[in-house]
Design an enzyme around this catalytic site. Structure first.
Site, short mmCIF file in Angstrom:
data_model
loop_
_atom_site.label_atom_id
_atom_site.label_comp_id
_atom_site.label_asym_id
_atom_site.label_seq_id
_atom_site.Cartn_x
_atom_site.Cartn_y
_atom_site.Cartn_z
N GLU A 173 0.63 -1.16 -0.03
CA GLU A 173 0.18 0.34 -0.32
C GLU A 173 1.05 1.12 -0.57
O GLU A 173 2.01 1.23 0.55
CB GLU A 173 -0.80 0.11 1.08
CG GLU A 173 -1.45 1.15 1.11
CD GLU A 173 -2.33 1.83 -0.19
OE1 GLU A 173 -3.44 0.96 0.02
OE2 GLU A 173 -2.10 2.73 -0.04
N CYS A 214 -12.19 3.91 0.38
CA CYS A 214 -13.72 3.79 1.65
C CYS A 214 -13.60 4.39 2.85
O CYS A 214 -14.00 5.33 3.62
CB CYS A 214 -13.64 2.47 1.56
SG CYS A 214 -15.13 2.01 2.48
N GLY A 257 -24.85 12.49 -9.55
CA GLY A 257 -24.83 11.98 -9.16
C GLY A 257 -24.84 11.16 -7.55
O GLY A 257 -25.09 12.20 -6.82
N TYR A 258 -24.29 10.01 -7.51
CA TYR A 258 -24.49 10.01 -5.82
C TYR A 258 -23.81 10.34 -4.66
O TYR A 258 -23.66 10.94 -3.83
CB TYR A 258 -24.28 8.44 -5.59
CG TYR A 258 -23.39 7.37 -5.32
CD1 TYR A 258 -22.95 7.18 -4.34
CD2 TYR A 258 -22.36 7.22 -6.43
CE1 TYR A 258 -21.05 6.92 -4.03
CE2 TYR A 258 -21.44 6.89 -6.13
CZ TYR A 258 -20.85 6.45 -5.05
OH TYR A 258 -19.65 5.62 -4.43
N ARG A 305 -15.54 8.90 -10.91
CA ARG A 305 -14.46 8.43 -10.78
C ARG A 305 -13.26 7.24 -11.32
O ARG A 305 -14.18 7.39 -12.66
CB ARG A 305 -14.49 7.86 -9.65
CG ARG A 305 -14.51 8.56 -8.17
CD ARG A 305 -14.78 7.55 -7.14
NE ARG A 305 -13.56 7.20 -6.24
CZ ARG A 305 -12.62 8.12 -5.59
NH1 ARG A 305 -13.42 9.51 -5.20
NH2 ARG A 305 -11.38 7.02 -5.34
N HIS A 365 -42.62 -6.20 14.87
CA HIS A 365 -43.28 -5.04 14.92
C HIS A 365 -43.13 -4.08 15.71
O HIS A 365 -43.18 -4.53 17.11
CB HIS A 365 -44.85 -5.03 14.88
CG HIS A 365 -45.80 -4.03 14.72
ND1 HIS A 365 -46.28 -3.58 13.76
CD2 HIS A 365 -46.41 -3.68 15.65
CE1 HIS A 365 -47.17 -2.34 14.12
NE2 HIS A 365 -47.05 -2.27 14.58
C1 LIG Z 1 -16.99 10.46 -1.37
C2 LIG Z 1 -17.71 8.53 -1.49
C3 LIG Z 1 -18.31 8.09 -1.12
C4 LIG Z 1 -18.41 7.07 -1.49
N1 LIG Z 1 -19.25 5.95 -0.65
C5 LIG Z 1 -19.58 4.52 -1.09
C6 LIG Z 1 -20.48 3.91 -0.05
O1 LIG Z 1 -21.38 4.59 0.80
N2 LIG Z 1 -20.71 3.09 -0.68
C7 LIG Z 1 -20.13 2.27 -1.12
O2 LIG Z 1 -20.39 0.88 -1.35
N3 LIG Z 1 -18.97 3.24 -1.63
C8 LIG Z 1 -18.70 3.79 -1.85
N4 LIG Z 1 -17.89 4.17 -2.15
C9 LIG Z 1 -16.86 4.23 -3.45
C10 LIG Z 1 -16.31 3.06 -2.50
O3 LIG Z 1 -15.03 3.98 -1.87
C11 LIG Z 1 -15.03 2.52 -3.58
O4 LIG Z 1 -15.54 1.79 -4.26
C12 LIG Z 1 -14.37 1.36 -2.86
O5 LIG Z 1 -13.51 2.32 -2.25
C13 LIG Z 1 -13.48 0.36 -4.25
O6 LIG Z 1 -12.16 -0.22 -3.49
P1 LIG Z 1 -10.53 -0.66 -4.24
O7 LIG Z 1 -10.68 -1.96 -3.27
O8 LIG Z 1 -11.38 -1.33 -5.39
O9 LIG Z 1 -10.20 0.99 -4.35
P2 LIG Z 1 -9.45 2.25 -3.35
O10 LIG Z 1 -10.48 2.05 -1.61
O11 LIG Z 1 -9.65 3.45 -4.03
O12 LIG Z 1 -8.17 1.17 -2.42
C14 LIG Z 1 -7.47 1.33 -3.26
C15 LIG Z 1 -5.77 1.53 -3.07
O13 LIG Z 1 -4.59 1.26 -3.82
C16 LIG Z 1 -3.83 2.21 -3.08
N5 LIG Z 1 -2.56 2.32 -4.29
C17 LIG Z 1 -2.67 2.76 -5.51
N6 LIG Z 1 -2.19 2.36 -6.65
C18 LIG Z 1 -1.47 2.10 -6.01
C19 LIG Z 1 0.24 1.07 -6.26
N7 LIG Z 1 0.65 1.45 -7.02
N8 LIG Z 1 0.92 0.57 -4.86
C20 LIG Z 1 0.55 0.21 -3.88
N9 LIG Z 1 -0.60 0.93 -3.14
C21 LIG Z 1 -0.99 1.05 -4.35
C22 LIG Z 1 -4.25 3.03 -3.20
O14 LIG Z 1 -3.48 4.23 -2.45
C23 LIG Z 1 -5.17 3.14 -1.97
O15 LIG Z 1 -5.30 2.76 -0.75
C24 LIG Z 1 -17.54 6.34 -2.10
C25 LIG Z 1 -16.09 7.32 -2.49
C26 LIG Z 1 -16.78 7.77 -2.87
C27 LIG Z 1 -15.07 8.80 -3.18
#
Ligand SMILES: Cc1cc2nc3c(=O)[nH]c(=O)nc-3n(C[C@H](O)[C@H](O)[C@H](O)COP(=O)(O)OP(=O)(O)OC[C@H]3O[C@@H](n4cnc5c(N)ncnc54)[C@H](O)[C@@H]3O)c2cc1C
Length: 475
Positions: free
Chosen positions: A39, A47, A188-189, A279, A451
């Site tokens: 990471e 998230c 959007g959401y 995104r 209920h």
């Molecule tokens: C404001 C907001 C509200 C949201 N609300 C919701 C919600 O209520 N419910 C829901 O289901 N989803 C929600 N989401 C979406 C949700 O956050 C994402 O779908 C989710 O975080 C995706 O998870 P992921 O593991 O794919 O990626 P991420 O959570 O983006 O994690 C990816 C990780 O990879 C790391 N990384 C990237 N490149 C490298 C590299 N080369 N080497 C090492 N590490 C690296 C990053 O630093 C990061 O920590 C929301 C998003 C936002 C922005």
């Protein structure tokens, strides 16, 4: 310490510790595989650090203040004042507890943790740069890799993110003062959750949306209820307009300029501009090409229903692998990836992936809408229960919205559901379970519900679809 060029090996390398990556790593370790998680920034990904969790914390805080200040109808008189600095401090505390929890869980499950940025050297090696002066890098070889690098907010030309005026969603979740006027680009959401939050915190919110309504993927009667409530909270909507540029205004604020497709221009006075137009996947710097992985024209890594990319041994999960870009979908994909690597017969089933929007009221959906069921060749039967007929909804003071359940008329199998109203994000889990289990309307209707609860509305909707509703008129 400079580790230098010594190459260490791991059976499973997971890149990115968001809900896709850390879950994949923990499950892989539980399967007995030697697992390494890299990471570059913070455990928990978008998230936990700047998405789901911080936004829900602020939604709760702003909602509480708004509810308390608007409960005269039930005899509660209060004039709450919000200390934004304190609210942000509380939100940060929640985030810290959760992110350190992720780190501890990974360690407790035997996952090797490496802090740094990974990039592929070839199809079985990555280089991890530790960042910072003199930190150096190390090389890791792997048998299997899981790309879980997530996504970042899309920037639009002329609106580069800058904390003092053009906010990304992350900035909006960290601001310790509430702007008097907030312009939100994108309905959007994420835009709508933050627009509602800031309206409740006292900002005058203006939403600019290129399409002709908010929340594009949802049905008209679902979004109408959310839009109406937002308007009651003072949110102003301008549809069919795209943000074109911004300029400084004489009053010390900014002008948000927009343009319609026909070239008609308008401008709105704001103090901050939040850009929430979607995104994009994070693959830059990852060197996916070195591993032979191709991305689609939007930059997403293509995968099959077992999370496998076109390159043997390399999987991709979560936002980087495309829709649905949701935390629980990412985690589910992470588990499938780990199990497939471990040789289990796991595969993704997209049919029962719920989605929730934490607006006021909330939206929860899963499976098919009536139109989708029709298109898929089913003979859909639909049942509904409006919350204004629910005793529990009345006792909460929130009676807007409904539960809708869609089933196949011939077999009674529940195909999907759409809920708009209080606690829709929680209630949809019941419909998701029904879809996943292949439950019928009769199963849902015959399940005795506590209920008085909002969940009774799910049972009532199922009864309504069967023409046997007691508390509403049958369709
Ligand atoms: C404001 C907001 C509200 C949201 N609300 C919701 C919600 O209520 N419910 C829901 O289901 N989803 C929600 N989401 C979406 C949700 O956050 C994402 O779908 C989710 O975080 C995706 O998870 P992921 O593991 O794919 O990626 P991420 O959570 O983006 O994690 C990816 C990780 O990879 C790391 N990384 C990237 N490149 C490298 C590299 N080369 N080497 C090492 N590490 C690296 C990053 O630093 C990061 O920590 C929301 C998003 C936002 C922005």
């Amino acid at each position: 310490m400079v580790v230098g060029d010594v190459t260490t090996g791991t059976e499973v390398l997971v890149i990115g510790a968001g809900p896709g990556g850390y879950v994949a790593a923990i499950r892989a370790a539980q399967e007995g595989l030697d697992t390494t998680l890299v990471e570059k920034d913070a455990y928990g990904g978008a998230c936990l650090n700047r998405g789901c969790i911080p936004s829900k914390a602020l939604i709760t805080g702003s909602g509480l203040a708004h509810e308390a200040g608007n409960a005269e109808f039930m005899g509660v008189h209060a004039d709450p004042a919000v200390d934004m600095g304190k609210m942000i401090e509380w939100k940060d505390g929640v985030v810290d507890r959760l992110t350190s929890g992720v780190e501890k869980l990974c360690k407790a499950n035997g996952v090797n943790l490496i802090e740094g940025e990974a990039s592929f050297v070839d199809e079985d090696t990555v280089r991890v740069a530790h960042g910072g002066e003199g930190q150096g890098s190390e090389t890791l070889s792997f048998e299997h890799a899981v790309i879980a690098t997530g996504s970042r907010p899309i920037q639009i030309p002329g609106f580069e993110f800058a904390e003092d005026h053009v906010w990304s969603s992350a900035d909006a979740l960290d601001a310790d003062t509430v702007p008097d006027r907030l312009g939100v680009v994108g309905g959007g959401y994420i835009g709508m959750e933050l627009a509602t939050t800031y309206a409740k915190l006292g900002a005058d919110v203006t939403v600019i949306e290129m399409l002709d309504d908010i929340l594009d993927p949802y049905e008209d009667d679902v979004k109408r209820i959310v839009r109406k409530r937002a308007e009651e909270l003072g949110v102003e909507f301008h549809f069919g307009e795209g943000a074109s540029e911004w300029s400084e205004a004489p009053d010390g604020g900014y002008l948000l300029h927009t343009e319609t497709e026909e070239g008609e221009e308008s401008s709105y006075g704001v103090d901050k501009i939040l850009v929430a137009v979607g995104r994009q996947p994070v693959t830059d710097g990852l060197g996916v090409g070195n591993a032979g992985i191709e991305t689609d024209d939007r930059g997403f890594v293509e995968t099959d229903d077992r999370t496998r990319t076109a390159v043997e041994g390399i999987h991709a999960v979560g936002d980087v692998a495309g829709d649905p870009m949701l935390a629980h979908a990412a985690s589910n994909e992470g588990i499938v990836a780990a199990e497939v690597i471990a040789g289990e017969p796991a595969a993704l089933d997209r049919q029962a992936v719920p989605a929730a929007v934490f607006t006021d009221p909330e939206i929860g959906t899963v499976g098919m809408t009536e139109a989708e069921a029709d298109d898929a060749g089913f003979d859909p039967v639909v049942g509904e229960m409006p919350f204004n007929a629910s005793g529990r909804a009345m006792t909460t003071g929130h009676t807007e919205g409904f539960v809708r359940i869609v089933a196949d008329d011939e077999t009674g199998f529940v195909l999907g559901g759409q809920i708009v109203g209080g606690e829709a994000s929680e209630l949809i889990a019941e419909v998701a379970l029904a879809v996943e289990m292949g439950a019928t309307l009769e199963d849902v209707a015959a399940t005795v519900h506590t209920h008085p609860t909002l969940a009774e509305a799910v049972m009532e909707a199922a009864e309504n679809a069967r023409g046997q509703a007691i508390h509403t008129l049958n369709r």
